[in-house]
Design a protein around this motif. Sequence first.
Motif, short mmCIF file in Angstrom:
data_model
loop_
_atom_site.label_atom_id
_atom_site.label_comp_id
_atom_site.label_asym_id
_atom_site.label_seq_id
_atom_site.Cartn_x
_atom_site.Cartn_y
_atom_site.Cartn_z
N ARG A 1 7.93 72.99 12.70
CA ARG A 1 7.64 74.12 11.82
C ARG A 1 6.50 73.75 10.86
O ARG A 1 5.59 74.53 10.62
N ARG A 2 6.57 72.55 10.31
CA ARG A 2 5.52 72.11 9.37
C ARG A 2 4.18 71.97 10.08
O ARG A 2 3.13 72.29 9.53
N PRO B 1 11.43 65.90 8.45
CA PRO B 1 12.35 66.88 9.03
C PRO B 1 11.60 68.18 9.33
O PRO B 1 10.64 68.52 8.64
N ARG B 2 12.06 68.90 10.32
CA ARG B 2 11.45 70.18 10.74
C ARG B 2 9.95 70.01 10.98
O ARG B 2 9.12 70.79 10.49
#
Lengths: 163, 205
Positions: free
Chosen positions: B116-117, B112-113
């Motif tokens: 961003r990671r 998830p995300r």
Amino acid sequence: MLFAAIVVLLFAAELTPPGQKYFVEPWTALVAKAATAFMRAFDSGVIALGPTITDAASGFAVTILAGCNGVEAMIVLVAALLAYPAPLRHKLIGLAAGIVAIQALNLVRIVSLFYIGQWNRAVFEWAHLYAWQVLIMLDALVVWLLWLRTLPQAPSAETRAAA
Amino acid sequence: VTEPRAGGVLALLARIFAWSVLLFPLWYLAAKPVSVAVASGAVVLVKAATPVERARVRWVEQRIVYEVELDGATTYRNRLPPGAIFELSSNPLRQTFGLPFFLALLLASRPPRAVRRALLGMVVLSALAALGVASEVAVDLGTIVDPAGAALVAFGSVAATLWALGFQLGTLVFPTVVPVMLWVAMDPRYLRTAAGHEGPRSLSP
């Protein structure tokens, strides 16, 4: 955190003069000998002088140095095995299997680089500096993920409640 | 925590390979901007930690060339002409190949995300790459000698050891180990599932 601490500790130990003298250098010499013995089984034109392997016909040579011996990947695997909570017997089995897997692939790396270098220097540089470094580390990662599957399962919350 | 994508370790490995086939050539094609960015960061470190007054980064034939000018004290001590420029060169790809490796790991598991990671991981890896490049430049700086063979920049034994260590870590460890550590930290679902800590096992080799 424990994994990172063990990695730092083992890398620091590896880079000290005693670490180099009593582990890295003998291990690298062993890797070079194994690679030479393996290649001479099917290529009589391979000549070995210490850690340097030479092709008699073309004169092309590779020298096995620290960084080409799989030690870094072994350190990461050892740290991952030690840091993960598991029975000692499983850790030792994982360690043995992991070292074999990493060194077997490292042997493939050395042999492939020896012949790739004779074929194309640019591809050799690419394979040597980038591709094989990643592949060896992926090898350690895969061994570790597979090792995790062999661990005894922790009882689930329902099992514990039923007991 | 959501379940990992379908498939086992070998399926994950196949996806990592597939993404690597795409990402490594892209990284190689972007060698100039990636190298210049990392080398520019390295120059900041070099100027802060060594007697380099000014440094300019140029991209020449697939390598970074650093034009460095030593500070006044070092220039005076070595009787160098004012404004003397020394050229050093390096190949920052040796320190940045962890970027496509990390992205391949991340995209193969799609946490998830992920965007961003991915950005966070690239910032960390770029900073470590800059440290590795700075160490290489500092090591090379210590090899510049005057006509008599004396080093112009004489690092103390501790500093020389640390720069050498930084170079080793920058080429051997940061680009290979840190991507894996970041991936494990950012997407621990494979570990949890493999160890049976949650849900049914989905990791079949």
